[in-house]
Design a protein around this motif. Structure first.
Motif, mmCIF file in Angstrom:
data_model
loop_
_atom_site.group_PDB
_atom_site.id
_atom_site.type_symbol
_atom_site.label_atom_id
_atom_site.label_comp_id
_atom_site.label_asym_id
_atom_site.label_seq_id
_atom_site.Cartn_x
_atom_site.Cartn_y
_atom_site.Cartn_z
ATOM 1 N N TRP A 1 10.866 95.593 95.953
ATOM 2 C CA TRP A 1 9.622 94.886 95.669
ATOM 3 C C TRP A 1 9.090 94.317 96.971
ATOM 4 N N GLU A 2 7.829 94.608 97.259
ATOM 5 C CA GLU A 2 7.238 94.114 98.491
ATOM 6 C C GLU A 2 5.962 93.316 98.240
ATOM 7 N N LYS A 3 5.142 93.809 97.326
ATOM 8 C CA LYS A 3 3.858 93.160 97.042
ATOM 9 C C LYS A 3 3.892 92.565 95.638
ATOM 10 N N ALA A 4 2.957 91.670 95.372
ATOM 11 C CA ALA A 4 2.876 91.028 94.056
ATOM 12 C C ALA A 4 2.761 92.072 92.949
ATOM 13 N N GLU A 5 2.058 93.167 93.207
ATOM 14 C CA GLU A 5 1.899 94.220 92.203
ATOM 15 C C GLU A 5 3.241 94.866 91.858
ATOM 16 N N ASP A 6 4.119 94.973 92.849
ATOM 17 C CA ASP A 6 5.446 95.560 92.610
ATOM 18 C C ASP A 6 6.228 94.707 91.618
#
Length: 173
Positions: free
Chosen positions: A34-39
Protein backbone atom coordinates in the motif's frame (compact mmCIF):
# COMPACT_ATOMS: atom_id res chain seq x y z
CA UNK A 1 -29.28 -47.72 1.03
CA UNK A 2 -25.73 -47.02 -0.13
CA UNK A 3 -26.74 -43.53 -1.25
CA UNK A 4 -28.26 -42.84 2.17
CA UNK A 5 -25.06 -43.93 3.94
CA UNK A 6 -22.96 -41.78 1.59
CA UNK A 7 -25.24 -38.77 2.16
CA UNK A 8 -25.01 -39.22 5.94
CA UNK A 9 -21.23 -39.59 5.74
CA UNK A 10 -20.99 -36.46 3.57
CA UNK A 11 -23.17 -34.51 6.02
CA UNK A 12 -20.89 -35.50 8.91
CA UNK A 13 -17.75 -34.55 6.99
CA UNK A 14 -19.16 -31.18 5.90
CA UNK A 15 -20.42 -30.33 9.38
CA UNK A 16 -16.95 -30.96 10.81
CA UNK A 17 -15.02 -29.15 8.10
CA UNK A 18 -13.21 -25.89 8.88
CA UNK A 19 -15.52 -23.95 6.53
CA UNK A 20 -18.63 -25.15 8.33
CA UNK A 21 -17.13 -24.16 11.65
CA UNK A 22 -16.19 -20.72 10.36
CA UNK A 23 -12.54 -21.00 11.28
CA UNK A 24 -10.96 -20.24 7.92
CA UNK A 25 -9.32 -16.88 7.66
CA UNK A 26 -10.00 -14.89 4.53
CA UNK A 27 -7.06 -15.39 2.21
CA UNK A 28 -4.21 -12.98 2.86
CA UNK A 29 -2.48 -11.82 -0.34
CA UNK A 30 1.20 -12.67 -0.58
CA UNK A 31 1.95 -9.10 -1.69
CA UNK A 32 0.15 -6.03 -0.46
CA UNK A 33 2.16 -2.89 -1.03
CA UNK A 34 0.00 0.00 0.00
CA UNK A 35 1.44 3.33 -1.02
CA UNK A 36 -1.40 5.76 -1.73
CA UNK A 37 -4.70 6.40 0.03
CA UNK A 38 -6.48 4.67 -2.87
CA UNK A 39 -4.47 1.49 -2.24
CA UNK A 40 -5.68 1.37 1.35
CA UNK A 41 -9.26 2.14 0.36
CA UNK A 42 -9.17 -0.61 -2.28
CA UNK A 43 -8.41 -3.27 0.39
CA UNK A 44 -10.68 -1.80 3.07
CA UNK A 45 -13.44 -4.43 2.85
CA UNK A 46 -10.95 -7.28 2.79
CA UNK A 47 -9.20 -5.92 5.88
CA UNK A 48 -12.61 -5.60 7.54
CA UNK A 49 -13.34 -9.29 6.84
CA UNK A 50 -9.97 -10.29 8.30
CA UNK A 51 -10.63 -8.12 11.36
CA UNK A 52 -13.99 -9.84 11.89
CA UNK A 53 -12.25 -13.20 11.69
CA UNK A 54 -9.59 -12.12 14.20
CA UNK A 55 -12.27 -10.82 16.58
CA UNK A 56 -14.08 -14.18 16.57
CA UNK A 57 -11.35 -16.80 16.33
CA UNK A 58 -10.14 -18.08 19.72
CA UNK A 59 -6.53 -17.41 20.65
CA UNK A 60 -5.43 -21.05 20.64
CA UNK A 61 -6.88 -21.87 17.22
CA UNK A 62 -5.18 -21.28 13.89
CA UNK A 63 -2.15 -19.67 15.51
CA UNK A 64 -0.19 -19.37 12.28
CA UNK A 65 -3.21 -17.92 10.43
CA UNK A 66 -3.82 -15.49 13.30
CA UNK A 67 -0.21 -14.33 13.10
CA UNK A 68 -0.30 -13.71 9.35
CA UNK A 69 -3.72 -12.05 9.55
CA UNK A 70 -2.62 -9.86 12.44
CA UNK A 71 0.50 -8.69 10.55
CA UNK A 72 -1.63 -7.88 7.50
CA UNK A 73 -4.22 -5.93 9.48
CA UNK A 74 -1.67 -4.09 11.62
CA UNK A 75 0.30 -3.00 8.57
CA UNK A 76 -2.90 -1.72 6.94
CA UNK A 77 -3.92 0.10 10.13
CA UNK A 78 -0.47 1.66 10.48
CA UNK A 79 -0.63 3.21 7.03
CA UNK A 80 -4.26 3.94 6.25
CA UNK A 81 -5.18 7.62 6.36
CA UNK A 82 -8.78 6.62 7.16
CA UNK A 83 -8.33 5.37 10.72
CA UNK A 84 -6.31 6.57 13.68
CA UNK A 85 -6.43 4.51 16.84
CA UNK A 86 -5.32 5.95 20.16
CA UNK A 87 -5.04 3.07 22.61
CA UNK A 88 -4.86 3.52 26.35
CA UNK A 89 -3.28 0.40 27.80
CA UNK A 90 -4.56 1.37 31.25
CA UNK A 91 -7.85 -0.35 30.45
CA UNK A 92 -6.47 -3.85 30.98
CA UNK A 93 -3.65 -5.54 32.85
CA UNK A 94 -1.51 -8.44 31.67
CA UNK A 95 -0.68 -7.06 28.25
CA UNK A 96 3.06 -7.60 28.70
CA UNK A 97 2.62 -11.34 29.13
CA UNK A 98 -0.19 -11.64 26.57
CA UNK A 99 0.40 -9.36 23.57
CA UNK A 100 -2.53 -11.03 21.76
CA UNK A 101 -4.80 -9.17 24.16
CA UNK A 102 -3.41 -5.83 23.00
CA UNK A 103 -3.88 -6.84 19.37
CA UNK A 104 -7.46 -7.90 20.09
CA UNK A 105 -8.14 -4.57 21.79
CA UNK A 106 -6.86 -2.78 18.67
CA UNK A 107 -8.79 -5.13 16.36
CA UNK A 108 -12.07 -4.46 18.15
CA UNK A 109 -11.50 -0.72 18.13
CA UNK A 110 -10.50 -0.74 14.45
CA UNK A 111 -13.49 -2.79 13.39
CA UNK A 112 -15.82 -0.43 15.22
CA UNK A 113 -14.15 2.58 13.59
CA UNK A 114 -14.50 1.00 10.15
CA UNK A 115 -18.21 0.48 10.76
CA UNK A 116 -18.70 3.85 12.53
CA UNK A 117 -16.15 6.24 10.96
CA UNK A 118 -17.40 9.29 12.85
CA UNK A 119 -16.98 7.74 16.30
CA UNK A 120 -14.67 9.82 18.50
CA UNK A 121 -15.66 8.80 22.04
CA UNK A 122 -12.64 7.05 23.60
CA UNK A 123 -14.86 5.25 26.12
CA UNK A 124 -17.01 3.80 23.33
CA UNK A 125 -13.96 2.82 21.25
CA UNK A 126 -12.17 1.17 24.16
CA UNK A 127 -15.40 -0.54 25.21
CA UNK A 128 -15.69 -2.12 21.76
CA UNK A 129 -12.08 -3.24 21.95
CA UNK A 130 -12.56 -4.67 25.43
CA UNK A 131 -15.69 -6.52 24.34
CA UNK A 132 -13.54 -8.31 21.76
CA UNK A 133 -10.91 -9.08 24.41
CA UNK A 134 -13.57 -10.39 26.80
CA UNK A 135 -15.13 -12.66 24.18
CA UNK A 136 -11.77 -14.15 23.25
CA UNK A 137 -10.52 -14.45 26.84
CA UNK A 138 -13.74 -16.22 27.84
CA UNK A 139 -12.88 -18.86 25.22
CA UNK A 140 -9.42 -19.43 26.70
CA UNK A 141 -9.09 -21.54 29.82
CA UNK A 142 -5.75 -19.91 30.66
CA UNK A 143 -6.83 -16.30 30.14
CA UNK A 144 -10.28 -16.64 31.68
CA UNK A 145 -8.56 -17.77 34.88
CA UNK A 146 -6.02 -14.93 34.91
CA UNK A 147 -6.65 -12.79 37.99
CA UNK A 148 -5.69 -9.61 36.11
CA UNK A 149 -8.34 -10.23 33.44
CA UNK A 150 -11.13 -11.44 35.74
CA UNK A 151 -12.43 -7.92 36.55
CA UNK A 152 -12.91 -7.27 32.83
CA UNK A 153 -14.69 -10.60 32.34
CA UNK A 154 -16.89 -9.96 35.36
CA UNK A 155 -17.87 -6.52 34.00
CA UNK A 156 -18.58 -8.05 30.60
CA UNK A 157 -20.80 -10.81 32.03
CA UNK A 158 -22.74 -8.27 34.10
CA UNK A 159 -23.26 -5.90 31.18
CA UNK A 160 -21.12 -3.21 32.85
CA UNK A 161 -18.19 -3.12 30.47
CA UNK A 162 -18.81 0.52 29.52
CA UNK A 163 -18.65 1.54 33.18
CA UNK A 164 -15.53 -0.60 33.65
CA UNK A 165 -13.91 1.10 30.65
CA UNK A 166 -14.82 4.61 31.82
CA UNK A 167 -13.35 3.91 35.28
CA UNK A 168 -10.12 2.54 33.81
CA UNK A 169 -9.72 5.44 31.39
CA UNK A 170 -10.32 7.98 34.14
CA UNK A 171 -7.88 6.22 36.45
CA UNK A 172 -10.41 5.91 39.29
CA UNK A 173 -10.03 2.17 39.67
Amino acid sequence: MTKLILLCLLAVIVSHSPCAQGILCPEIPSKYGWEKAEDYFHDREHVKMVLKWLCKTPYGENIQQRSVANAYVMEWLAGTPEITINVSTSVILGLEENPDILFSLIHGMALHLMEHPNETDPVKLHTKGLETVAILCNQSKELSGDSRIKPLLKAYRRGRIREYTAEKLSGTK
